[in-house]
Design a protein around this motif. Structure first.
Motif, PDB file in Angstrom:
ATOM      1  N   GLY A   1      44.697  56.401  27.115  1.00 40.77           N
ATOM      2  CA  GLY A   1      45.551  57.256  27.919  1.00 40.77           C
ATOM      3  C   GLY A   1      46.377  56.476  28.906  1.00 40.77           C
ATOM      4  N   ASN A   2      47.152  57.207  29.690  1.00 37.82           N
ATOM      5  CA  ASN A   2      48.000  56.546  30.675  1.00 37.82           C
ATOM      6  C   ASN A   2      47.646  56.978  32.096  1.00 37.82           C
ATOM      7  OD1 ASN A   2      48.956  59.127  30.716  1.00 37.82           O
ATOM      8  ND2 ASN A   2      51.084  58.608  30.276  1.00 37.82           N
ATOM      9  N   ASN A   3      46.401  57.356  32.305  1.00 35.98           N
ATOM     10  CA  ASN A   3      45.993  57.866  33.614  1.00 35.98           C
ATOM     11  C   ASN A   3      45.237  56.840  34.451  1.00 35.98           C
ATOM     12  OD1 ASN A   3      43.855  57.950  31.841  1.00 35.98           O
ATOM     13  ND2 ASN A   3      42.909  59.722  32.796  1.00 35.98           N
ATOM     14  N   TYR A   4      45.396  55.564  34.153  1.00 37.89           N
ATOM     15  CA  TYR A   4      44.712  54.533  34.916  1.00 37.89           C
ATOM     16  C   TYR A   4      45.496  53.223  34.792  1.00 37.89           C
ATOM     17  CZ  TYR A   4      43.634  52.427  30.551  1.00 37.89           C
ATOM     18  OH  TYR A   4      43.792  51.827  29.334  1.00 37.89           O
ATOM     19  N   HIS A   5      45.285  52.315  35.708  1.00 38.50           N
ATOM     20  CA  HIS A   5      45.743  50.932  35.654  1.00 38.50           C
ATOM     21  C   HIS A   5      44.629  50.071  36.237  1.00 38.50           C
ATOM     22  CE1 HIS A   5      49.795  52.675  35.422  1.00 38.50           C
ATOM     23  NE2 HIS A   5      50.200  51.510  34.978  1.00 38.50           N
ATOM     24  N   VAL A   6      44.459  48.887  35.712  1.00 38.33           N
ATOM     25  CA  VAL A   6      43.623  47.897  36.377  1.00 38.33           C
ATOM     26  C   VAL A   6      44.558  47.173  37.334  1.00 38.33           C
ATOM     27  CG1 VAL A   6      42.154  45.881  36.113  1.00 38.33           C
ATOM     28  CG2 VAL A   6      42.134  47.661  34.352  1.00 38.33           C
ATOM     29  N   SER A   7      44.216  47.175  38.612  1.00 33.53           N
ATOM     30  CA  SER A   7      45.080  46.600  39.644  1.00 33.53           C
ATOM     31  C   SER A   7      44.513  45.266  40.110  1.00 33.53           C
ATOM     32  CB  SER A   7      45.177  47.572  40.819  1.00 33.53           C
ATOM     33  OG  SER A   7      45.978  47.039  41.839  1.00 33.53           O
ATOM     34  N   ILE A   8      45.361  44.244  40.066  1.00 34.05           N
ATOM     35  CA  ILE A   8      44.970  42.903  40.491  1.00 34.05           C
ATOM     36  C   ILE A   8      45.852  42.491  41.660  1.00 34.05           C
ATOM     37  CG2 ILE A   8      44.826  40.462  39.826  1.00 34.05           C
ATOM     38  CD1 ILE A   8      42.815  42.168  38.295  1.00 34.05           C
ATOM     39  N   ALA A   9      45.241  42.094  42.768  1.00 34.95           N
ATOM     40  CA  ALA A   9      45.968  41.560  43.922  1.00 34.95           C
ATOM     41  C   ALA A   9      45.818  40.047  43.886  1.00 34.95           C
ATOM     42  CB  ALA A   9      45.412  42.135  45.222  1.00 34.95           C
ATOM     43  N   ALA A  10      46.878  39.373  43.462  1.00 29.95           N
ATOM     44  CA  ALA A  10      46.856  37.916  43.360  1.00 29.95           C
ATOM     45  C   ALA A  10      46.901  37.298  44.756  1.00 29.95           C
ATOM     46  CB  ALA A  10      48.043  37.439  42.526  1.00 29.95           C
ATOM     47  N   ASP A  11      46.454  36.056  44.862  1.00 31.58           N
ATOM     48  CA  ASP A  11      46.453  35.350  46.147  1.00 31.58           C
ATOM     49  C   ASP A  11      47.859  34.979  46.605  1.00 31.58           C
ATOM     50  OD1 ASP A  11      43.686  35.502  46.298  1.00 31.58           O
ATOM     51  OD2 ASP A  11      43.413  33.547  45.327  1.00 31.58           O
ATOM     52  N   ASP A  12      48.735  34.682  45.626  1.00 30.71           N
ATOM     53  CA  ASP A  12      50.101  34.291  45.970  1.00 30.71           C
ATOM     54  C   ASP A  12      51.032  34.621  44.802  1.00 30.71           C
ATOM     55  OD1 ASP A  12      49.996  32.052  44.076  1.00 30.71           O
ATOM     56  OD2 ASP A  12      48.879  30.964  45.613  1.00 30.71           O
ATOM     57  N   GLU A  13      52.318  34.423  45.035  1.00 31.50           N
ATOM     58  CA  GLU A  13      53.345  34.765  44.052  1.00 31.50           C
ATOM     59  C   GLU A  13      53.167  34.001  42.740  1.00 31.50           C
ATOM     60  OE1 GLU A  13      58.116  34.097  43.820  1.00 31.50           O
ATOM     61  OE2 GLU A  13      57.313  34.800  45.728  1.00 31.50           O
ATOM     62  N   GLU A  14      52.880  32.728  42.826  1.00 26.67           N
ATOM     63  CA  GLU A  14      52.726  31.899  41.632  1.00 26.67           C
ATOM     64  C   GLU A  14      51.557  32.386  40.766  1.00 26.67           C
ATOM     65  OE1 GLU A  14      51.480  27.322  40.654  1.00 26.67           O
ATOM     66  OE2 GLU A  14      52.829  27.655  42.343  1.00 26.67           O
ATOM     67  N   GLN A  15      50.427  32.661  41.393  1.00 23.28           N
ATOM     68  CA  GLN A  15      49.271  33.157  40.656  1.00 23.28           C
ATOM     69  C   GLN A  15      49.582  34.526  40.051  1.00 23.28           C
ATOM     70  OE1 GLN A  15      45.834  34.669  42.847  1.00 23.28           O
ATOM     71  NE2 GLN A  15      44.499  33.412  41.538  1.00 23.28           N
ATOM     72  N   GLY A  16      50.225  35.391  40.811  1.00 23.65           N
ATOM     73  CA  GLY A  16      50.588  36.712  40.314  1.00 23.65           C
ATOM     74  C   GLY A  16      51.482  36.643  39.095  1.00 23.65           C
ATOM     75  N   TYR A  17      52.495  35.767  39.148  1.00 20.59           N
ATOM     76  CA  TYR A  17      53.402  35.621  38.019  1.00 20.59           C
ATOM     77  C   TYR A  17      52.670  35.086  36.790  1.00 20.59           C
ATOM     78  CZ  TYR A  17      57.309  34.341  35.095  1.00 20.59           C
ATOM     79  OH  TYR A  17      58.164  34.235  34.026  1.00 20.59           O
ATOM     80  N   ALA A  18      51.793  34.112  36.982  1.00 16.47           N
ATOM     81  CA  ALA A  18      51.037  33.548  35.864  1.00 16.47           C
ATOM     82  C   ALA A  18      50.154  34.601  35.201  1.00 16.47           C
ATOM     83  CB  ALA A  18      50.197  32.359  36.344  1.00 16.47           C
ATOM     84  N   ILE A  19      49.465  35.390  36.000  1.00 14.61           N
ATOM     85  CA  ILE A  19      48.597  36.445  35.459  1.00 14.61           C
ATOM     86  C   ILE A  19      49.437  37.485  34.722  1.00 14.61           C
ATOM     87  CG2 ILE A  19      47.107  38.383  36.106  1.00 14.61           C
ATOM     88  CD1 ILE A  19      46.031  36.544  38.392  1.00 14.61           C
ATOM     89  N   PHE A  20      50.509  37.949  35.365  1.00 16.94           N
ATOM     90  CA  PHE A  20      51.367  38.961  34.756  1.00 16.94           C
ATOM     91  C   PHE A  20      51.935  38.474  33.424  1.00 16.94           C
ATOM     92  CE2 PHE A  20      55.443  41.130  34.152  1.00 16.94           C
ATOM     93  CZ  PHE A  20      55.031  42.448  34.211  1.00 16.94           C
ATOM     94  N   SER A  21      52.466  37.261  33.416  1.00 18.28           N
ATOM     95  CA  SER A  21      53.061  36.712  32.195  1.00 18.28           C
ATOM     96  C   SER A  21      52.033  36.600  31.073  1.00 18.28           C
ATOM     97  CB  SER A  21      53.680  35.336  32.477  1.00 18.28           C
ATOM     98  OG  SER A  21      54.727  35.454  33.381  1.00 18.28           O
ATOM     99  N   SER A  22      50.843  36.149  31.406  1.00 18.73           N
ATOM    100  CA  SER A  22      49.793  36.015  30.394  1.00 18.73           C
ATOM    101  C   SER A  22      49.369  37.367  29.845  1.00 18.73           C
ATOM    102  CB  SER A  22      48.578  35.300  30.982  1.00 18.73           C
ATOM    103  OG  SER A  22      48.904  33.971  31.318  1.00 18.73           O
TER     104      SER A  22
END
Length: 134
Positions: free
Chosen positions: A76-97
């Motif tokens: 379904g579309n009624n949830y998301h797993v939410s990740i708060a990265a430590d910084d922009e670089e880590q966030g971009y790496a996780i998102f891209s992967s």
């Protein structure tokens, strides 16, 4: 009190949890197969599937998962797993992967509330929201 995310899959849990292990540079705390459980669960067709897995990463984060063969899985579309990265670089790496072979619903970019944010659905049908401070 602690709250964890528990994901259910319809036979591809091991592939998914291995993927998340690589994305988050995680460690398995538990990896139990159906053949490791009570005999009534050890049917030949599912004995090597995942009964329960716990993956730890980051600062106290855990994903728990299993293959579920006892009732149909309705994605379904009624949830998301939410990740708060430590910084922009880590966030971009996780998102891209996570979005490799997935579908981006909002590109990882600056947002009006500050920092960076992106969302999408990975190749396993799991929805993610990744955020980071500037």
């Amino acid at each position: 009190m602690k709250c964890d995310v528990y994901l259910s899959f319809d036979g591809n849990c091991e592939e998914a949890i291995d993927f998340y292990k690589d994305v988050f540079d995680g460690e398995y705390q538990v990896m139990m197969r159906y053949k490791d459980g009570p005999p009534e669960y050890s049917k030949p067709e599912i004995e090597n599937k995942i009964m329960h897995a716990t993956l730890s990463f980051g600062n106290g984060c855990e994903l728990k998962a299993s293959d579920n063969f006892f009732k149909p899985i309705n994605k379904g579309n009624n949830y998301h797993v939410s990740i708060a990265a430590d910084d922009e670089e880590q966030g971009y790496a996780i998102f891209s992967s996570l979005m490799e072979d997935g579908e981006v619903t909002m590109p990882y970019n600056d947002v009006f509330w500050g920092g960076k944010f992106g969302s999408g659905v990975d190749k396993f049908g799991i929805q993610w929201m990744i955020s980071s401070p500037h």
